[in-house]
Motif scaffolding. Structure first.
Motif, short mmCIF file in Angstrom:
data_model
loop_
_atom_site.label_atom_id
_atom_site.label_comp_id
_atom_site.label_asym_id
_atom_site.label_seq_id
_atom_site.Cartn_x
_atom_site.Cartn_y
_atom_site.Cartn_z
N PHE A 89 0.88 -1.13 0.19
CA PHE A 89 -0.11 0.03 -0.03
C PHE A 89 0.88 1.17 -0.16
O PHE A 89 0.37 2.27 -0.35
CB PHE A 89 -0.89 0.12 1.25
CG PHE A 89 -2.32 -0.95 1.15
CD1 PHE A 89 -3.10 -0.95 0.05
CD2 PHE A 89 -2.43 -1.77 2.26
CE1 PHE A 89 -4.05 -1.99 0.12
CE2 PHE A 89 -3.49 -2.75 2.19
CZ PHE A 89 -4.42 -2.49 1.16
N ALA A 90 1.98 1.17 0.46
CA ALA A 90 2.96 2.44 0.72
C ALA A 90 3.81 2.61 -0.41
O ALA A 90 4.23 3.76 -0.42
CB ALA A 90 3.74 2.18 1.98
N VAL A 91 3.53 1.98 -1.63
CA VAL A 91 4.51 2.22 -2.57
C VAL A 91 4.13 3.44 -3.35
O VAL A 91 2.84 3.62 -3.50
CB VAL A 91 4.64 1.21 -3.60
CG1 VAL A 91 5.14 -0.18 -2.98
CG2 VAL A 91 3.34 0.76 -4.38
N ARG A 92 5.17 4.01 -4.05
CA ARG A 92 4.60 5.44 -4.92
C ARG A 92 5.44 5.00 -6.19
O ARG A 92 6.73 4.66 -6.29
CB ARG A 92 5.34 6.50 -4.20
CG ARG A 92 4.63 6.79 -2.76
CD ARG A 92 5.15 8.15 -2.10
NE ARG A 92 4.38 9.43 -2.67
CZ ARG A 92 4.55 10.38 -2.55
NH1 ARG A 92 5.33 10.59 -1.58
NH2 ARG A 92 4.01 11.55 -2.86
N ARG A 224 0.18 -1.21 -12.44
CA ARG A 224 -0.67 -0.81 -11.20
C ARG A 224 0.13 -0.78 -9.89
O ARG A 224 1.21 -1.15 -9.84
CB ARG A 224 -1.70 -2.17 -11.12
CG ARG A 224 -2.78 -2.06 -12.26
CD ARG A 224 -3.45 -3.54 -12.29
NE ARG A 224 -4.63 -3.58 -13.19
CZ ARG A 224 -5.25 -4.41 -13.44
NH1 ARG A 224 -4.87 -6.01 -13.06
NH2 ARG A 224 -6.24 -4.63 -14.56
N LYS A 225 -0.79 -0.54 -9.01
CA LYS A 225 -0.05 -0.20 -7.59
C LYS A 225 -1.45 -0.62 -6.64
O LYS A 225 -2.37 -0.57 -6.79
CB LYS A 225 0.38 0.92 -7.12
CG LYS A 225 -0.61 1.99 -7.09
CD LYS A 225 0.07 3.72 -6.89
CE LYS A 225 0.60 3.76 -5.49
NZ LYS A 225 -0.55 3.79 -4.41
N ALA A 226 -0.73 -1.15 -5.48
CA ALA A 226 -1.78 -1.17 -4.53
C ALA A 226 -2.55 0.02 -3.76
O ALA A 226 -1.69 1.10 -3.88
CB ALA A 226 -1.08 -2.10 -3.21
N GLU A 233 -5.17 -0.10 -8.07
CA GLU A 233 -5.32 1.11 -9.12
C GLU A 233 -4.28 1.13 -10.25
O GLU A 233 -3.10 1.09 -9.92
CB GLU A 233 -5.68 2.49 -8.49
CG GLU A 233 -4.43 2.88 -7.84
CD GLU A 233 -4.95 4.15 -6.99
OE1 GLU A 233 -6.12 4.33 -6.58
OE2 GLU A 233 -3.74 5.12 -6.67
N SER A 234 -4.51 1.54 -11.42
CA SER A 234 -3.49 1.88 -12.44
C SER A 234 -3.06 3.20 -12.29
O SER A 234 -3.36 4.04 -11.57
CB SER A 234 -4.27 1.71 -13.69
OG SER A 234 -5.12 2.64 -13.88
N VAL A 235 -1.80 3.22 -12.80
CA VAL A 235 -1.08 4.61 -12.68
C VAL A 235 -0.49 5.01 -14.08
O VAL A 235 -0.44 4.25 -15.03
CB VAL A 235 0.18 4.46 -11.99
CG1 VAL A 235 -0.10 4.08 -10.41
CG2 VAL A 235 1.14 3.54 -12.47
N LYS A 236 -0.82 6.40 -14.43
CA LYS A 236 -0.39 6.75 -15.84
C LYS A 236 1.37 6.89 -16.01
O LYS A 236 1.87 7.20 -14.93
CB LYS A 236 -0.75 8.45 -15.53
CG LYS A 236 -0.75 9.10 -17.01
CD LYS A 236 -1.48 10.38 -16.92
CE LYS A 236 -1.65 10.93 -18.33
NZ LYS A 236 -2.26 12.40 -18.18
N ILE A 237 1.42 6.30 -17.06
CA ILE A 237 2.95 6.15 -17.39
C ILE A 237 3.23 6.86 -18.65
O ILE A 237 2.30 7.62 -19.36
CB ILE A 237 3.05 4.64 -17.47
CG1 ILE A 237 2.42 3.96 -18.76
CG2 ILE A 237 2.99 3.77 -16.25
CD1 ILE A 237 2.86 2.53 -19.23
N LYS A 238 4.61 6.70 -18.95
CA LYS A 238 5.11 7.41 -20.14
C LYS A 238 5.78 6.40 -20.95
O LYS A 238 6.97 5.82 -20.56
CB LYS A 238 6.15 8.71 -19.63
CG LYS A 238 5.42 9.76 -18.74
CD LYS A 238 6.38 10.75 -18.27
CE LYS A 238 5.74 11.90 -17.51
NZ LYS A 238 6.89 12.69 -16.84
N PHE A 239 5.52 6.32 -22.17
CA PHE A 239 5.96 5.48 -23.40
C PHE A 239 7.03 6.43 -24.02
O PHE A 239 6.87 7.53 -24.30
CB PHE A 239 4.98 4.83 -24.21
CG PHE A 239 3.94 3.91 -23.64
CD1 PHE A 239 4.39 2.61 -23.32
CD2 PHE A 239 2.69 4.21 -23.40
CE1 PHE A 239 3.55 1.84 -22.81
CE2 PHE A 239 1.68 3.28 -22.77
CZ PHE A 239 2.33 2.02 -22.44
N GLU A 240 8.12 5.75 -24.17
CA GLU A 240 9.02 6.16 -25.31
C GLU A 240 8.78 5.88 -26.63
O GLU A 240 8.72 4.39 -26.80
CB GLU A 240 10.45 5.90 -25.05
CG GLU A 240 10.87 6.64 -23.70
CD GLU A 240 12.41 6.28 -23.28
OE1 GLU A 240 13.24 7.18 -22.91
OE2 GLU A 240 12.93 5.28 -23.84
#
Length: 261
Positions: A89-92, A224-226, A233-240
């Protein structure tokens, strides 16, 4: 001992004359975030505040509750429900991380569904997912380095209905910041890796398919992250890409790899 729906996190109950102590254990060595809730307490009360959200690993045993019998002359009973997910749960999420497009194809690849897609990207765990239209058998590569924490590749079922959701083949790879990438709808037998193996960014990990909740051959990619609020929940990422950094490519548009396969 009773295990949750995934059979990964288990709750161990130790009964004494004074009541019950509940402990959580995990069958995986990677962190699992858990949501716990009592659904029934008959002639029992919480002798200590119950841990409703906690993280457990295979090497640890977490005490989550202690129940006291109110009236020793009467029978008692209890029940509970647990839900768990990968990670802590604590990850960022490392917002500076860069992801490769998850395929070695050098030709333009069409995006069939992107962030907040109405067909199936409308839940917390998929709102930042991207679907790439790939023919079955197309190699899939690791978009970011990490450790394989889970996989499934024994299904040959799929179709455009939610009932097929459990039948998707997939590979999950945990990154060094504790987030994990999901590569879904792989073909039957389409995994080239094993659980516990470290894979490098750009390494072929499997082959695309059309299993699970799918309207056609494609690769569903999501990070995703806890989450305490949504569990996952999913997180917004950056594709090269060849055209620069892209977060949520538009549906119907084509994307190109920055480097050749």
């Amino acid at each position: 001992m009773r295990c949750g729906p995934s059979n990964i996190v288990c709750i161990e109950a130790i009964e004494t004359n004074k009541g019950i102590r509940l402990y959580a254990t995990s069958r995986r060595k990677y962190p699992r975030s858990v949501r716990f809730e009592f659904t029934k307490l008959k002639n029992l009360e919480e002798a200590r505040h119950t841990k409703e959200h906690f993280v457990v690993q295979r090497s640890s045993r977490v005490r989550i509750a202690r129940l006291k019998v109110k009236d020793q002359s009467r029978s008692w009973d209890y029940d509970f429900k647990i839900r768990s997910t990968y990670g802590d749960f604590a990850v960022r999420h490392n917002r500076h991380a860069r992801y490769d497009l998850p395929f070695p194809v050098t030709a333009p690849v069409k995006v069939s569904q992107s962030c907040y897609g109405r067909f199936s990207h409308n839940r917390p765990g998929s709102k930042h997912a991207v679907d790439f239209q790939l023919e079955q058998g197309t190699p899939v590569i690791a978009a970011r380095s990490g450790v394989v924490i889970e996989l499934k590749d024994n299904s040959d079922k799929g179709g455009p209905h939610p009932k097929y959701r459990p039948h998707a083949n997939y590979i999950l790879i945990m990154h060094d910041d504790g987030t994990y990438a999901g590569y879904f709808h792989l073909k039957k037998g389409g995994s080239k890796v094993k659980r516990g193996r470290y894979v490098n960014q750009g390494e072929v990990i499997g082959y695309s398919g059309n299993t699970g909740y799918s309207s056609g051959p494609h690769l569903h990619f999501v990070v995703r992250k806890a989450s305490i609020k949504n569990l996952t929940e999913s997180v917004k990422i950056k594709f090269e890409t060849k055209d620069g950094i892209v977060s949520c490519p538009k549906p119907g548009h084509f994307v190109n790899r920055m480097y050749g396969g």
